[in-house]
Design an enzyme around this catalytic site. Structure first.
Site, mmCIF file in Angstrom:
data_model
loop_
_atom_site.group_PDB
_atom_site.id
_atom_site.type_symbol
_atom_site.label_atom_id
_atom_site.label_comp_id
_atom_site.label_asym_id
_atom_site.label_seq_id
_atom_site.Cartn_x
_atom_site.Cartn_y
_atom_site.Cartn_z
ATOM 1 C CB SER A 8 -0.908 0.008 1.234
ATOM 2 O OG SER A 8 -0.129 0.009 2.417
ATOM 3 C CG ASP A 12 0.261 6.768 7.447
ATOM 4 O OD1 ASP A 12 -0.695 6.213 6.878
ATOM 5 O OD2 ASP A 12 1.386 6.244 7.579
ATOM 6 N N GLY A 48 1.899 4.069 4.282
ATOM 7 C CA GLY A 48 1.621 2.840 3.556
ATOM 8 C C GLY A 48 2.834 1.934 3.614
ATOM 9 N N GLY A 224 13.316 -7.857 20.623
ATOM 10 C CA GLY A 224 14.104 -8.316 19.480
ATOM 11 C C GLY A 224 13.270 -9.137 18.520
ATOM 12 N N GLY A 251 7.906 -1.600 12.017
ATOM 13 C CA GLY A 251 7.925 -2.900 11.360
ATOM 14 C C GLY A 251 8.358 -2.807 9.913
ATOM 15 C CG ASP A 252 6.045 -0.757 7.110
ATOM 16 O OD1 ASP A 252 5.707 -1.947 6.974
ATOM 17 O OD2 ASP A 252 5.225 0.173 7.190
#
Length: 295
Positions: A8, A12, A48, A224, A251-252
């Site tokens: 995506s 944001d 995204g 971790g 996370g990205d």
């Protein structure tokens, strides 16, 4: 060699709530929930999953091409990506809707409440995997349901190794579909919550999932991550952030490091170690596409 990032692109709107959600929501009254949060901090960011991962890859020096859809408000995002050296040739634009929009509210404990309007993302399946000889590997990250299914099948048919990163899109798929994703993928990356859901829906344990792919990574936040590679599981400790500011996009950032390492020929372990550092750097900065490489 280029990394194809299927996923995506979104705008944001990020809001900061200075209290705790748990102090505002009464468990006994969830059936008549009606709450309002004062958010003194608000900003609009480029986001995204595909945009965030592409940003991280360019910061690391890897060539990247997102495969995604933007809406009739696309110009600012296309200009930003081009300015970063991102290949925008495979980003489709539709005049039928707005670009996907996420409204993200974070409390003082870094808990998040998100509302998401898919917009152009719902048409991403109309944008197929390109026929390019320079694509070294790819990632299928959260996107429209049909796009994730079709892009995984197209990558598999083309013999392009890819990472399956279902993220927030995981609940859209049943157990059989998730099994198919895993069997087509070369690597799988999830957080601990998603990992448990993946196991529940497929009926496979994490060890069984790891046995079906070249590598599996389960991130554990500040603890971790666990890495399965060559049949063995290893816990890699987290890296402490110098300051906790905003977890959006961590996370990205981690996945960008994994992909960068893989295209360099690194082990998954080495890429995950870099991911832990970049994730910590991201959490100390603002916005999904704004972090400094210090931790």
């Amino acid at each position: 060699m280029t990394i194809l990032v299927c996923g995506s692109l979104a705008f944001d709107t990020i809001m900061g709530f200075e209290g705790r959600f748990a102090e505002q929501i009464l468990p006994s009254q969830l059936h008549i929930l009606n709450v309002s949060f004062l958010v003194p901090g608000l900003r609009r960011e480029f986001g995204g999953c595909a945009g965030n991962i592409a940003y991280g890859l360019r910061q690391l020096g890897s060539p990247v091409a997102p495969l995604a859809m933007l809406g009739n408000d696309a110009r600012d995002y296309l200009d930003r990506l081009a300015a970063q050296g991102v290949d925008t040739a495979h980003i489709g634009v539709t005049d039928r809707s707005y670009t996907a929009q996420a409204m993200i509210m974070t409390d003082r404990d870094n808990n998040q409440i998100t509302a998401f309007h898919p917009g152009a993302m719902a048409l991403a399946h109309e944008n197929p995997v390109p026929d390019r000889k320079d694509i070294a590997l790819a990632i299928v990250s959260p996107d429209g349901r049909e796009a994730m299914l079709s892009h995984a099948r197209q990558l598999n048919a083309a013999g392009i190794p890819f990472m399956f990163d279902p993220g927030q899109g995981l609940p859209m798929f049943n157990g059989e579909e998730l099994q198919q994703f895993i069997d087509m993928a070369t690597w799988v990356a999830v957080n601990d919550y998603e990992g448990q859901m993946l196991c529940d829906r497929t009926g496979w344990t994490l060890d069984e999932i790891a046995s079906r792919v070249r590598g599996l990574v389960v991130t554990l936040g500040e603890q971790g991550c666990d890495v399965w590679e060559e049949g063995a599981r290893e816990r890699l400790p987290g890296v402490r952030a110098v300051e906790v500011v905003d977890p959006t996009g961590c996370g990205d950032a981690f996945r960008a490091a994994l992909l960068h390492g893989l295209v360099q020929g690194w082990t998954l372990r080495r890429g995950a170690e870099l991911g832990n550092r970049i994730g910590a750097a991201k959490i100390a900065s603002r916005g999904g596409q704004n972090y400094r490489f210090v931790a």
